[in-house]
Design a protein around this motif. Structure first.
Motif, short mmCIF file in Angstrom:
data_model
loop_
_atom_site.label_atom_id
_atom_site.label_comp_id
_atom_site.label_asym_id
_atom_site.label_seq_id
_atom_site.Cartn_x
_atom_site.Cartn_y
_atom_site.Cartn_z
N ASP A 173 66.93 -15.59 89.29
CA ASP A 173 66.02 -14.51 90.09
C ASP A 173 66.02 -15.36 91.46
OD1 ASP A 173 64.14 -13.32 91.59
OD2 ASP A 173 62.96 -12.94 89.80
N LYS B 126 64.88 -14.75 94.47
CA LYS B 126 63.69 -14.60 95.19
C LYS B 126 62.69 -15.57 94.57
CE LYS B 126 63.92 -9.63 96.18
NZ LYS B 126 63.20 -8.25 96.16
N LYS C 115 73.04 -6.88 92.62
CA LYS C 115 71.63 -7.04 92.68
C LYS C 115 71.40 -8.32 93.38
CE LYS C 115 67.22 -8.14 89.67
NZ LYS C 115 67.16 -9.29 90.52
N ARG C 116 72.21 -9.31 93.20
CA ARG C 116 71.94 -10.51 93.90
C ARG C 116 72.33 -10.33 95.54
NH1 ARG C 116 72.67 -16.31 93.19
NH2 ARG C 116 71.76 -15.96 90.93
N GLN D 215 71.47 -7.54 97.10
CA GLN D 215 70.26 -6.68 97.49
C GLN D 215 68.96 -7.74 97.56
OE1 GLN D 215 69.35 -2.70 95.77
NE2 GLN D 215 70.80 -3.39 94.37
N ASP D 216 68.90 -9.00 96.64
CA ASP D 216 67.84 -9.74 96.76
C ASP D 216 68.13 -10.71 97.83
OD1 ASP D 216 66.72 -8.80 94.24
OD2 ASP D 216 67.72 -10.41 93.12
N TYR D 217 69.38 -11.21 98.16
CA TYR D 217 69.44 -12.06 99.37
C TYR D 217 68.98 -11.22 100.78
CZ TYR D 217 72.31 -15.57 97.19
OH TYR D 217 72.89 -16.80 96.64
N ASP E 43 66.96 -8.64 100.78
CA ASP E 43 65.38 -8.61 100.89
C ASP E 43 64.75 -9.89 101.42
OD1 ASP E 43 65.63 -6.23 99.87
OD2 ASP E 43 65.18 -6.70 97.82
#
Length: 308
Positions: A18, A20, A207-208, A210-212, A214
């Motif tokens: 994760d 974030k 997903k990674r 998108q997390d970056y 965000d």
């Protein structure tokens, strides 16, 4: 890619940390793993550029120990705008300088989420402005400076070129974008097939990404800002000659190539190459890997005025 390699990648990709919650830990791990442990066999020194109330570190790498005026690659590192620094990228910059016979000036821009968009971009822009408007700093002309970046650094390179055109303070002649992030949506609703085809099982996941983003984004309206996502730009005219290198098994593959097609349609000179059997991040591997050696050869040819 054979089935054994795919199985190994799937196992490595399964434990997707994760980002974030753990971005600070990941920064420490990456820096410790990638920071050179032996004395580097090249000439290197650190330089500071004045930002707005802070200093922007820039590390200079020469191809050899002869301190002469080589053409310059202004390098913006990857890491999703959240990780990476000039220590973790020193090996990459050393090899890039040595193989291209260029001085590499690597910018240690501020990272998110402590410094969200456009903080890192503005650090890169200010570093570029200093080098392009005061080219005597490294003993070269503005025409001998090329902007280059990988992944998030490719995004920053493209954004700096757009900002330079819009502000009129300088104009890069060439840019090299290595598997750049150019779009803002990496969900299942993305128009790009590579997000679905390569979004899981190949180390960097959708997903990674998108997390970056965000962590990098300031407000949701930034997703429509061309300096955040260059594909959002309505006008891509008057951009530098561009080399784009993408990777076959990369979720960002299609958006990088879409950016190249749009640049071409806007009248710019663009060369694109999709590296076969390559994953996102391959450019940071040692030069013994064929994909890395081939990238260096294409970069050299492009810098010399040829086409890939």
């Amino acid at each position: 890619m054979n089935r054994y390699m795919k199985a190994a990648l799937a196992a490595l990709s399964y434990a997707d940390i994760d980002i974030k919650k753990n971005y600070k830990l990941i920064r420490k791990i990456e820096t410790a793993a990638k920071k050179p442990r032996l004395k580097l066999m090249y000439q290197m020194w650190d330089h500071k550029i004045e930002g707005c109330g802070h200093e922007i570190p820039v590390r200079i790498f020469l191809p050899d120990k002869e301190r002469v005026a080589y053409p310059v690659l202004l390098f913006f590192h990857g890491g999703g705008w959240v990780t990476g620094n000039i220590d973790s990228y020193s090996k990459v910059c050393q090899e890039l300088a040595r193989h291209t016979r260029h001085t590499v000036a690597a910018v240690d821009y501020r990272l998110a989420p402590e410094h969200r968009f456009p903080a890192g971009l503005m650090d890169c822009y200010r570093a570029a402005r200093e080098l392009f408007t005061q080219p005597g700093l490294l003993g070269v002309t503005a025409g001998e400076i090329t902007i280059i970046g990988d992944s998030a650094g490719g995004n920053l390179a493209a954004a700096v070129s757009l900002m330079a055109r819009d502000r009129g303070e300088f104009q890069p002649r060439r840019q090299i974008l290595i598997y750049p992030a150019t779009a803002s949506d990496h969900s299942a609703a993305s128009p790009f097939a590579s997000i679905r085809e390569n979004g899981t099982g190949y180390l960097l996941t959708a997903k990674r990404v998108q997390d970056y983003m965000d962590l990098y984004i300031r407000t949701d309206s930034d997703r429509r800002d061309p300096y955040f996502a260059p594909l959002a730009a309505r006008d891509l005219s008057r951009q530098p000659d561009t080399l784009i290198i993408t990777a076959q098994y990369d979720p960002l593959r299609d958006e990088g190539e879409a950016y190249g097609r749009r640049l071409t349609a806007s009248g710019n000179r663009v060369e694109m190459y999709r590296m076969p059997d390559a994953l996102h991040g391959f450019f940071s591997l040692p030069p013994r890997f064929i994909q890395v050696r081939k990238s260096y050869a294409m970069i050299q040819h492009f810098l010399g005025g040829g086409s890939v």
